[in-house]
Design a protein around this motif. Structure first.
Motif, PDB file in Angstrom:
ATOM      1  N   PHE A 109       4.109  -6.771  12.502  1.00  0.00           N
ATOM      2  CA  PHE A 109       2.812  -6.261  12.074  1.00  0.00           C
ATOM      3  C   PHE A 109       2.785  -4.737  12.121  1.00  0.00           C
ATOM      4  O   PHE A 109       3.510  -4.111  12.893  1.00  0.00           O
ATOM      5  N   CYS A 110       1.951  -4.151  11.307  1.00  0.00           N
ATOM      6  CA  CYS A 110       1.787  -2.707  11.238  1.00  0.00           C
ATOM      7  C   CYS A 110       0.865  -2.226  12.357  1.00  0.00           C
ATOM      8  O   CYS A 110      -0.159  -2.849  12.630  1.00  0.00           O
TER       9      CYS A 110
ATOM     10  N   TYR B  67       0.843  -1.189   0.000  1.00  0.00           N
ATOM     11  CA  TYR B  67       0.000   0.000   0.000  1.00  0.00           C
ATOM     12  C   TYR B  67       0.879   1.239   0.000  1.00  0.00           C
ATOM     13  O   TYR B  67       1.861   1.299   0.743  1.00  0.00           O
ATOM     14  N   GLU B  68       0.539   2.214  -0.836  1.00  0.00           N
ATOM     15  CA  GLU B  68       1.325   3.431  -0.926  1.00  0.00           C
ATOM     16  C   GLU B  68       1.454   4.075   0.446  1.00  0.00           C
ATOM     17  O   GLU B  68       0.460   4.272   1.158  1.00  0.00           O
ATOM     18  N   ASP B  69       2.699   4.372   0.816  1.00  0.00           N
ATOM     19  CA  ASP B  69       3.028   4.999   2.094  1.00  0.00           C
ATOM     20  C   ASP B  69       2.544   4.192   3.300  1.00  0.00           C
ATOM     21  O   ASP B  69       2.345   4.740   4.392  1.00  0.00           O
TER      22      ASP B  69
ATOM     23  N   CYS C 231       4.561  -4.377   8.654  1.00  0.00           N
ATOM     24  CA  CYS C 231       5.236  -3.085   8.719  1.00  0.00           C
ATOM     25  C   CYS C 231       6.295  -2.960   7.627  1.00  0.00           C
ATOM     26  O   CYS C 231       7.083  -3.876   7.413  1.00  0.00           O
ATOM     27  N   ARG C 232       6.309  -1.799   6.957  1.00  0.00           N
ATOM     28  CA  ARG C 232       7.384  -1.467   6.016  1.00  0.00           C
ATOM     29  C   ARG C 232       8.245  -0.329   6.522  1.00  0.00           C
ATOM     30  O   ARG C 232       9.352  -0.131   6.042  1.00  0.00           O
TER      31      ARG C 232
ATOM     32  N   LEU D 250       0.094  -5.683   2.686  1.00  0.00           N
ATOM     33  CA  LEU D 250      -1.072  -6.468   3.082  1.00  0.00           C
ATOM     34  C   LEU D 250      -0.901  -7.868   2.519  1.00  0.00           C
ATOM     35  O   LEU D 250      -0.675  -8.031   1.317  1.00  0.00           O
ATOM     36  N   VAL D 251      -0.981  -8.873   3.378  1.00  0.00           N
ATOM     37  CA  VAL D 251      -0.811 -10.271   2.971  1.00  0.00           C
ATOM     38  C   VAL D 251      -2.135 -10.985   3.197  1.00  0.00           C
ATOM     39  O   VAL D 251      -2.661 -10.990   4.313  1.00  0.00           O
ATOM     40  N   ARG D 252      -2.650 -11.589   2.116  1.00  0.00           N
ATOM     41  CA  ARG D 252      -3.922 -12.318   2.188  1.00  0.00           C
ATOM     42  C   ARG D 252      -3.720 -13.748   1.702  1.00  0.00           C
ATOM     43  O   ARG D 252      -2.938 -13.984   0.793  1.00  0.00           O
TER      44      ARG D 252
END
Length: 83
Positions: free
Chosen positions: A59-60, A18-20, A49-50, A24-26
């Motif tokens: 995780f974010c 996702y931009e900025d 988290c990036r 997402l992992v599904r």
């Protein structure tokens, strides 16, 4: 249907940057520590988290918004060549 969507329907994982924001992992996936221990995600869709600043890594937790993290959704460099 795209190749990634088809693999998700067959039980594979799909990862969407996702931009900025997070990755997402599904789907069906196994998340492991560098030494091989399984990290239980607790669900079939997770945000990873990036930005590196999350308090609940891997995780974010939304910290990317507070720190102004910027990252695109595509590849920054060309794909590696087959050898």
């Amino acid at each position: 249907m795209s190749g990634a969507a088809e693999r998700a329907d067959e039980g594979g994982a799909v990862v969407v940057p996702y931009e900025d924001g997070p990755l997402l992992v599904r789907g069906d996936f196994t998340l492991r520590t560098p030494d091989g221990q399984v990290i239980e995600p607790g669900r079939r869709t997770v945000a990873l988290c990036r930005c590196g600043k999350s308090a609940i890594k891997p995780f974010c937790d939304g910290t990317h918004k507070a720190i102004g993290f910027r990252a695109g959704t595509g590849r920054d460099v060309p794909a590696p060549r087959d050898t």
